[in-house]
Scaffold this motif. Structure first.
Motif, PDB file in Angstrom:
ATOM      1  N   SER A  13       0.717  -1.077   0.037  1.00  0.00           N
ATOM      2  CA  SER A  13       0.256  -0.005  -0.016  1.00  0.00           C
ATOM      3  C   SER A  13       0.519   1.499  -0.459  1.00  0.00           C
ATOM      4  O   SER A  13       0.935   2.209  -0.507  1.00  0.00           O
ATOM      5  CB  SER A  13      -0.577   0.089   1.038  1.00  0.00           C
TER       6      SER A  13
ATOM      7  N   TRP B 254       2.242   1.669  -3.785  1.00  0.00           N
ATOM      8  CA  TRP B 254       1.179   2.383  -4.466  1.00  0.00           C
ATOM      9  C   TRP B 254       1.048   3.710  -4.077  1.00  0.00           C
ATOM     10  O   TRP B 254       0.890   4.431  -5.354  1.00  0.00           O
ATOM     11  CB  TRP B 254      -0.077   1.522  -3.964  1.00  0.00           C
TER      12      TRP B 254
ATOM     13  N   ASN C 293      -8.172  -6.964   2.204  1.00  0.00           N
ATOM     14  CA  ASN C 293      -7.031  -6.560   0.879  1.00  0.00           C
ATOM     15  C   ASN C 293      -7.743  -6.335   0.445  1.00  0.00           C
ATOM     16  O   ASN C 293      -7.378  -5.871  -0.826  1.00  0.00           O
ATOM     17  CB  ASN C 293      -5.430  -7.762   1.226  1.00  0.00           C
ATOM     18  N   LYS C 294      -9.089  -7.080  -0.028  1.00  0.00           N
ATOM     19  CA  LYS C 294     -10.534  -6.809  -1.474  1.00  0.00           C
ATOM     20  C   LYS C 294     -10.535  -5.310  -1.549  1.00  0.00           C
ATOM     21  O   LYS C 294     -10.364  -4.643  -1.935  1.00  0.00           O
ATOM     22  CB  LYS C 294     -10.950  -7.254  -1.341  1.00  0.00           C
TER      23      LYS C 294
ATOM     24  N   THR D  98      -7.818  -3.146  -2.518  1.00  0.00           N
ATOM     25  CA  THR D  98      -6.876  -2.952  -4.634  1.00  0.00           C
ATOM     26  C   THR D  98      -8.005  -2.532  -4.814  1.00  0.00           C
ATOM     27  O   THR D  98      -7.977  -1.573  -5.929  1.00  0.00           O
ATOM     28  CB  THR D  98      -7.635  -5.170  -4.343  1.00  0.00           C
ATOM     29  N   TRP D  99      -9.544  -2.277  -4.187  1.00  0.00           N
ATOM     30  CA  TRP D  99     -10.027  -1.347  -5.097  1.00  0.00           C
ATOM     31  C   TRP D  99      -9.843  -0.256  -5.246  1.00  0.00           C
ATOM     32  O   TRP D  99      -9.988   0.541  -6.265  1.00  0.00           O
ATOM     33  CB  TRP D  99     -11.637  -2.144  -4.744  1.00  0.00           C
TER      34      TRP D  99
ATOM     35  N   HIS E 243      -7.164   1.783  -4.695  1.00  0.00           N
ATOM     36  CA  HIS E 243      -5.897   1.328  -5.450  1.00  0.00           C
ATOM     37  C   HIS E 243      -6.220   1.418  -6.994  1.00  0.00           C
ATOM     38  O   HIS E 243      -5.718   2.767  -7.754  1.00  0.00           O
ATOM     39  CB  HIS E 243      -5.024   0.571  -5.040  1.00  0.00           C
ATOM     40  N   THR E 244      -7.414   0.511  -6.668  1.00  0.00           N
ATOM     41  CA  THR E 244      -7.723   1.263  -8.508  1.00  0.00           C
ATOM     42  C   THR E 244      -8.212   1.815  -8.666  1.00  0.00           C
ATOM     43  O   THR E 244      -7.776   2.630 -10.090  1.00  0.00           O
ATOM     44  CB  THR E 244      -8.792  -0.185  -8.909  1.00  0.00           C
TER      45      THR E 244
END
Length: 252
Positions: free
Chosen positions: A139, A142, A223-224, A227-228, A230-231
């Motif tokens: 994280s 990113w 974590n899901k 991930t969304w 950072h997308t």
């Protein structure tokens, strides 16, 4: 201790167990005022916190009827703080992980850098789960990529001082940042607004269950969510890339 009229400590709290009382008492020993936003807790801590506040003018308890998430609780507190004339809020977790002894230092650093955000950079001891220490590196990478090397020391650590008005404006302009994704998304979006990070190392400890430690972290779910998040931020980064490059070349 004279209460600050500009900076307050804001503690979002959801079912932390009895450790919250020590957390709040430690914060109050270092600073005034301290506000706790009880985010729909069902563990009975709201009632005891209200009893503590009844005997302490420097402590205020805000009880929300339903759990909306950490970011939603912080936003509620920030909006109320701005209405009362405060300019900055220091956020810290209610679960005893953060070092209250660092509050005054963070507030002083904020006063010297009022347009910046003071970010705690965790110094871990042996109590820190290895998966949490290693996982946050992703994280952090990113967050710095999405800010074109913005100098974010740690994107996930919730012990930090925000300029309240810009944080409110950023959050009100987004439907996100209401739950576990609050800390990393807030720091990236504030950096996009030109808010400079000031990194301050500080100790962190993870309490065991025997010490009253309570964790709501769910590895797969959270974590899901990250991930969304950072997308979304990557797409926002692409759109803002010309501005970020211009700022970098201009030294801003």
């Amino acid at each position: 201790m004279q209460a600050s009229t500009t900076h307050l400590v804001l503690i979002p709290s959801y079912n932390p167990g009895a450790v919250v009382y020590e957390t709040v008492a430690s914060a109050r020993a270092q600073w005034a005022p301290v506000w706790v936003v009880v985010d729909g807790s069902t563990d009975g801590t709201a009632e005891q916190l209200q009893r503590m506040a009844a005997e302490d003018d420097g402590l205020e308890i805000i009880v929300l009827p339903h759990n909306g998430g950490k970011g939603a609780a912080v936003l509620h507190g920030v909006e109320r703080a701005l209405a009362r004339g405060f300019t900055h809020v220091l956020t810290m977790d209610s679960d005893g992980q953060h070092d209250a002894a660092m509050i005054a230092h963070f507030m002083q650093t904020s006063a010297a850098n009022p347009d910046g955000m003071v970010l705690g950079v965790p110094v871990f001891d042996d109590s820190a789960p290895s998966i949490r220490v290693k996982g946050r590196k992703i994280s952090n990478w990113w967050a710095n990529f999405e800010t074109l090397g913005g100098g974010i020391g740690d994107s996930l650590f919730g012990f930090r001082v925000y300029p309240a008005r810009v944080l409110r404006d950023v959050m009100q302009g987004s439907v996100w940042m209401r739950r576990f994704d609050f800390d990393p998304e807030a720091v990236v979006r504030l950096a996009w607004r030109g808010v400079r990070p000031v990194n301050v190392p500080t100790r962190v400890r993870y309490l065991s269950a025997e010490e009253g430690g309570v964790s709501h972290f769910n590895y797969w779910r959270d974590n899901k969510l990250l991930t969304w998040m950072h997308t979304r931020l990557f797409l926002g980064f692409v759109l803002r890339l010309p501005l970020l490059i211009w700022r970098r070349l201009a030294g801003r």
